[in-house]
Design a protein around this motif. Sequence first.
Motif, PDB file in Angstrom:
ATOM      1  N   THR A  62       0.858  -1.181   0.000  1.00  0.00           N
ATOM      2  CA  THR A  62       0.000   0.000   0.000  1.00  0.00           C
ATOM      3  C   THR A  62       0.902   1.240   0.000  1.00  0.00           C
ATOM      4  O   THR A  62       2.134   1.127   0.114  1.00  0.00           O
ATOM      5  CB  THR A  62      -0.896   0.021   1.255  1.00  0.00           C
ATOM      6  N   ASN A  63       0.253   2.396  -0.136  1.00  0.00           N
ATOM      7  CA  ASN A  63       1.018   3.652  -0.066  1.00  0.00           C
ATOM      8  C   ASN A  63       0.854   4.291   1.308  1.00  0.00           C
ATOM      9  O   ASN A  63       1.005   5.495   1.469  1.00  0.00           O
ATOM     10  CB  ASN A  63       0.584   4.607  -1.182  1.00  0.00           C
TER      11      ASN A  63
ATOM     12  N   ASN B 124       6.850   3.576  -6.253  1.00  0.00           N
ATOM     13  CA  ASN B 124       5.793   3.145  -7.185  1.00  0.00           C
ATOM     14  C   ASN B 124       6.267   3.211  -8.643  1.00  0.00           C
ATOM     15  O   ASN B 124       6.775   4.237  -9.095  1.00  0.00           O
ATOM     16  CB  ASN B 124       4.556   4.032  -6.997  1.00  0.00           C
TER      17      ASN B 124
ATOM     18  N   PHE C 228       4.971  -1.701  -7.010  1.00  0.00           N
ATOM     19  CA  PHE C 228       3.791  -0.841  -7.141  1.00  0.00           C
ATOM     20  C   PHE C 228       3.204  -0.563  -5.763  1.00  0.00           C
ATOM     21  O   PHE C 228       3.252  -1.416  -4.876  1.00  0.00           O
ATOM     22  CB  PHE C 228       2.733  -1.519  -8.011  1.00  0.00           C
ATOM     23  N   THR C 229       2.636   0.646  -5.621  1.00  0.00           N
ATOM     24  CA  THR C 229       1.939   0.971  -4.365  1.00  0.00           C
ATOM     25  C   THR C 229       0.477   1.325  -4.678  1.00  0.00           C
ATOM     26  O   THR C 229       0.185   1.899  -5.732  1.00  0.00           O
ATOM     27  CB  THR C 229       2.595   2.168  -3.636  1.00  0.00           C
ATOM     28  N   PHE C 230      -0.399   0.994  -3.751  1.00  0.00           N
ATOM     29  CA  PHE C 230      -1.849   1.210  -3.946  1.00  0.00           C
ATOM     30  C   PHE C 230      -2.478   1.745  -2.669  1.00  0.00           C
ATOM     31  O   PHE C 230      -1.923   1.574  -1.578  1.00  0.00           O
ATOM     32  CB  PHE C 230      -2.536  -0.124  -4.318  1.00  0.00           C
ATOM     33  N   ASP C 231      -3.655   2.336  -2.832  1.00  0.00           N
ATOM     34  CA  ASP C 231      -4.395   2.777  -1.650  1.00  0.00           C
ATOM     35  C   ASP C 231      -4.731   1.560  -0.781  1.00  0.00           C
ATOM     36  O   ASP C 231      -4.903   0.444  -1.304  1.00  0.00           O
ATOM     37  CB  ASP C 231      -5.712   3.453  -2.050  1.00  0.00           C
TER      38      ASP C 231
ATOM     39  N   ASP D 221      -7.165  -1.540  -1.756  1.00  0.00           N
ATOM     40  CA  ASP D 221      -7.367  -1.640  -3.215  1.00  0.00           C
ATOM     41  C   ASP D 221      -6.976  -3.059  -3.682  1.00  0.00           C
ATOM     42  O   ASP D 221      -5.907  -3.275  -4.273  1.00  0.00           O
ATOM     43  CB  ASP D 221      -6.540  -0.568  -3.937  1.00  0.00           C
TER      44      ASP D 221
ATOM     45  N   GLY E 277      -6.531  -3.462  -7.522  1.00  0.00           N
ATOM     46  CA  GLY E 277      -5.279  -2.865  -8.003  1.00  0.00           C
ATOM     47  C   GLY E 277      -4.086  -3.776  -7.722  1.00  0.00           C
ATOM     48  O   GLY E 277      -3.251  -4.032  -8.603  1.00  0.00           O
ATOM     49  N   MET E 278      -4.023  -4.273  -6.500  1.00  0.00           N
ATOM     50  CA  MET E 278      -2.876  -5.121  -6.121  1.00  0.00           C
ATOM     51  C   MET E 278      -2.906  -6.442  -6.893  1.00  0.00           C
ATOM     52  O   MET E 278      -1.865  -6.931  -7.342  1.00  0.00           O
ATOM     53  CB  MET E 278      -2.859  -5.351  -4.607  1.00  0.00           C
TER      54      MET E 278
END
Length: 373
Positions: free
Chosen positions: A299-300, A310, A315-318, A321, A324-325
């Motif tokens: 996550t971010n 990212n 990668f980073t995600f909310d 999410d 997304g992941m």
Amino acid sequence: MKIGITCYPTYGGSGVIATELGKKLAHFGHEVHFISYALPYRLNEFTTNIYFHEVEVLKYPLFEYPPYSLSLATKMAEVIEFQKLDLLHVHYAIPHATSAFLASRIIQSDSFKIITTLHGTDITLVGSDPSFLPITKFSIEQSDGVTAVSNFLRDETIRAFDLQKSIEVIPNFVPLNLGRPHPLPELRNRYADSGETVITHISNFRPLKRITDIIEIVRKVLKKQAVKVLMVGDGPERYQAEDLCRKYNMCDKIFFLGKQESISDILSITDLFLLPSATESFGLAALEALAFGIPCITTNAGGLPEVNVNGETGFTFDVGDIDGMAEAIVQLCGDETLAKKMGENAADHAHRSFASDQIVPKYINYYQKILRG
Ligand code: GMT
């Protein structure tokens, strides 16, 4: 210098960093005195210049909760006085910074300094809870020097406690030797068939790690890619996560390995690292994965973007999410070139920004600055 170090000795990033820092300081010729209720678990071999002082907690029928903080303060005062410490470096504010303050009052001397390193939930969850906030703020303010492991944590501490004090950011460092050891084929074959991607998660399985998100993410990934998942660690959410695995019939895809002493072997057979935390001041487990050249999907939250960049190292995600992941994992499973490039970036970033050779001298310089007054 003669340096005291107090940390939580069991599993956990703050204890790992404190112990590895102590070992490096001893290697540079400083005298290091660990003060804690048990031998830190990475302090498992004899090292010149390292001493351990065990805090004994008195059990008494009247004490439903034996006052560890007071026993710790008493032991700290003894070690400071009789070992003539120059400074006491405590990791995790609660209760260590408070005990250090008490120790300084017991010996009534300003001849040594207290440095507190903030690690995470000592600020974001526990320390800012109303039941602890005033004493955490007071203890931080009474420390001669304060460091935080990320910019996020520094800013959050100043905000949550309305602090006027300056906080030095000294990031965590890679505690393992950098570089990926050779994967053990028999270990990889034990868990994954050829062509399958191995995803690893390492944590203490507390609610903030959002372990069940992992199960949901993997469920989506499995519709498109063949993966196996290694879950390393233990904690309160494990039961729920295992239950979900059974419900989704994924027990042959996700392996719960429990607590492991050495994670090098596991990381050596890992292709992707997954950390969907709700909050994370730094994310030491992700840094260890990056150092092994493993792209991270995180996550971010909090300080994680300072560790996992990212689009470069992963990668980073909310938070939450799941789609997304899952899509990022599917993308990396299907694009070998991208996964390889991100793995190289990951190792490079860990090596350039978080090597112990760079970070440990920052602590030594900070100690010297605080000692100069
Ligand atoms: O604060 C905690 O929850 C425990 C602590 C620990 O001892 O492992 O974790 C924190 O400190 C680590 C080392 O600095 C960081 O890598 C973790 O991100 C941080 N945990 C949280 O912020 C949740």
